[in-house]
Enzyme design. Structure first.
Site, PDB file in Angstrom:
ATOM      1  N   ASN A   1       0.871  -1.180   0.000  1.00 28.88           N
ATOM      2  CA  ASN A   1       0.000   0.000   0.000  1.00 28.88           C
ATOM      3  C   ASN A   1       0.900   1.220   0.000  1.00 28.88           C
ATOM      4  OD1 ASN A   1      -2.097  -1.771   0.380  1.00 28.88           O
ATOM      5  ND2 ASN A   1      -2.977  -0.643   2.096  1.00 28.88           N
TER       6      ASN A   1
HETATM    7  N1  CTP Z   1      -5.217  -2.704   9.341  1.00 25.38           N
HETATM    8  C1  CTP Z   1      -4.502  -3.691   9.962  1.00 25.38           C
HETATM    9  N2  CTP Z   1      -4.247  -4.870   9.328  1.00 25.38           N
HETATM   10  C2  CTP Z   1      -4.698  -5.081   8.076  1.00 25.38           C
HETATM   11  C3  CTP Z   1      -5.437  -4.075   7.415  1.00 25.38           C
HETATM   12  C4  CTP Z   1      -5.677  -2.901   8.061  1.00 25.38           C
HETATM   13  O1  CTP Z   1      -4.086  -3.497  11.113  1.00 25.38           O
HETATM   14  N3  CTP Z   1      -4.422  -6.225   7.479  1.00 25.38           N
HETATM   15  C5  CTP Z   1      -5.533  -1.466  10.071  1.00 25.38           C
HETATM   16  C6  CTP Z   1      -4.855  -0.238   9.556  1.00 25.38           C
HETATM   17  O2  CTP Z   1      -3.623  -0.016  10.211  1.00 25.38           O
HETATM   18  C7  CTP Z   1      -5.862   0.826   9.919  1.00 25.38           C
HETATM   19  C8  CTP Z   1      -7.191   0.130   9.795  1.00 25.38           C
HETATM   20  O3  CTP Z   1      -6.900  -1.253   9.906  1.00 25.38           O
HETATM   21  O4  CTP Z   1      -5.747   1.246  11.267  1.00 25.38           O
HETATM   22  C9  CTP Z   1      -7.956   0.379   8.564  1.00 25.38           C
HETATM   23  O5  CTP Z   1      -7.161   0.267   7.420  1.00 25.38           O
HETATM   24  P1  CTP Z   1      -7.770   0.525   5.985  1.00 25.38           P
HETATM   25  O6  CTP Z   1      -6.728   0.210   4.955  1.00 25.38           O
HETATM   26  O7  CTP Z   1      -8.435   1.855   5.932  1.00 25.38           O
HETATM   27  O8  CTP Z   1      -8.930  -0.522   5.982  1.00 25.38           O
HETATM   28  P2  CTP Z   1      -9.048  -1.975   5.433  1.00 25.38           P
HETATM   29  O9  CTP Z   1      -9.145  -2.934   6.551  1.00 25.38           O
HETATM   30  O10 CTP Z   1      -7.967  -2.252   4.441  1.00 25.38           O
HETATM   31  O11 CTP Z   1     -10.498  -1.915   4.741  1.00 25.38           O
HETATM   32  P3  CTP Z   1     -10.909  -1.451   3.257  1.00 25.38           P
HETATM   33  O12 CTP Z   1      -9.767  -1.864   2.382  1.00 25.38           O
HETATM   34  O13 CTP Z   1     -12.162  -2.163   3.037  1.00 25.38           O
HETATM   35  O14 CTP Z   1     -11.098   0.043   3.329  1.00 25.38           O
END
Ligand code: CTP
Length: 407
Positions: A215
């Protein structure tokens, strides 16, 4: 402002001087005020008092050896240096002060003193001439410059015939000074004595030795939060994916590459009072572990690459049946309907607070210096902050969570 010692944990380093016997009384006084005491005795201290006596008064084991296999396996000297609210050195002999000022770490006591980021209070005790000696005066100035607080010594009769300053402060004076020190910390440093865990940066999920899935993330916001938490007095562990940023000062940094390594490092860094998950964790990784050879193009186009989902680190920690940090903060990077998406995320992940930011291209948040965030609580309440620098977002967030934790 003074602070009570109730529920506080004191690491008490007992140095080798005749005043060591008063350190035993100090253990009693601190416990009377509600503190728990973890005694550490130098070799010199053991010439005057026994670890057994210190342990009996503390109601827990006393530590003496740097290379004590049992204790290293149980806690380890680094943990010893962290799992308390303050360190008291009593008596602080001339030798111990010199070793502290010089940053020595040849035994357990000095190693703990070097490894700790906790506030330190020392109660010097030595012969009048030793206290007045320019070397001790220099060491004292160095220690004060390092932020070490000093109580005493008092003037009065000592073991030797001379009198003058050199006599260790009385146990109740030391306990009072400790309360004052913790009180000041609480005012200036609202996270003093708290443990904070922060994730930051991206994760890289290797496809082969040269390619990876990731990411976008510079790590600036997460690193700024770790730095702000440390400045607020917390003991901070920052688990960071690959970033091009310097380590924030006063923060223990654990570097990882993949999501699974990040989860492991986060679990190893617990317990924590506050966990902030600011990392942009790659959601998927190649199903097949990356080999040591680069995948070559053979002219037939890319081979299919099945992906599997990575563990959700935030959700895993927020749903821990035991050892869940009391305050779990997530981030939500969204490109549209930011608040609604973040509300759904808070429920899905089980965290207490979400910091939602608009990462659509127009915002310039990705890699940029500024951020516009919304704070969303579990009950749905939203607070929107103006566009701010990432350092200022970090400072406000730290002040906000410190307030929540203080209740
Ligand atoms: N996060 C995490 N572990 C993952 C994915 C996300 O700890 N495998 C945490 C990120 O650090 C953040 C939160 O979850 O605090 C949300 O991350 P985000 O990328 O916005 O959300 P996603 O879970 O990836 O959801 P989506 O892709 O559906 O928006």
């Amino acid at each position: 402002m003074t602070e009570t010692l109730a529920q506080r944990r004191v690491l008490l380093v007992i140095g080798g001087g005749i005043a060591a016997y008063k350190a035993l009384d100090l253990i009693r006084r601190l416990r009377e005020r509600g503190a728990s005491v973890c005694p550490v005795l130098t070799a010199g201290a053991q010439e005057f008092v026994t670890p057994l006596a210190a342990a009996a008064l503390a109601g827990e084991r006393a530590h003496t050896d740097l290379f004590d296999r049992a204790s290293e396996a149980e806690i380890g000297h680094i943990k010893l240096a962290r799992q308390a609210d303050a360190v008291v050195v009593a008596p602080a002999t001339a030798n111990l002060m010199a070793r502290m000022a010089g940053g020595h770490a040849a035994d357990l006591a000095t190693t703990v003193l070097l490894a700790t980021t906790l506030p330190i209070l020392i109660a010097p005790a030595m012969n009048v001439q030793m206290w007045a000696h320019p070397a001790t005066r220099r060491n004292r100035a160095v220690l004060e410059g390092d932020g070490v607080r000093i109580v005493g010594p008092n003037a009065g009769r000592m073991a030797e015939p001379e009198s003058g300053p050199g006599r260790m402060a009385e146990p109740n004076e030391i306990a009072d000074a400790l309360e004052r020190m913790l009180g000041q910390q609480a005012g200036e440093r609202p996270l003093a004595g708290r443990r904070v865990l922060v994730t930051s940066g991206p994760t890289h999920e290797p496809i082969d030795p040269v390619r990876y899935i990731a990411n976008r993330s510079s790590g600036r916001q997460g690193h700024a939060i770790a730095a702000a938490a440390a400045a607020a007095g917390a003991t901070v562990t920052l688990v960071s994916g690959p970033v091009a940023l310097p380590d924030p000062p006063g923060v223990a940094v654990v570097r990882v590459e993949t999501a699974r390594q990040m989860l492991e490092a986060v679990e190893a860094a617990l317990p924590a009072d506050i966990a902030v998950f600011a990392a942009a964790v790659a959601d998927w990784r190649p199903e097949q572990e990356a080999g040591s050879k680069k995948i070559k193009k053979d002219g037939t186009g890319p081979a299919p690459m099945p992906l599997v989902e990575n563990p959700d680190i935030l959700a895993t920690i927020a749903r821990l049946p035991m050892g869940r940090p009391p305050l779990v903060v997530g981030f939500a990077a969204e490109t549209d309907t930011v608040v609604e998406h973040a509300r759904a995320k808070i429920a899905r992940k089980g965290c207490d607070l979400i910091v939602a930011n608009d990462v659509s291209a127009e915002g310039g948040v990705m890699g940029g210096a500024d951020n516009t965030v919304h704070l969303i609580r579990r009950d749905g309440a939203v607070e929107t902050w103006p566009r701010l620098g990432k350092d200022e977002v970090a400072r406000r967030l730290v002040a906000h969570v410190a307030g929540l934790l203080a209740g």
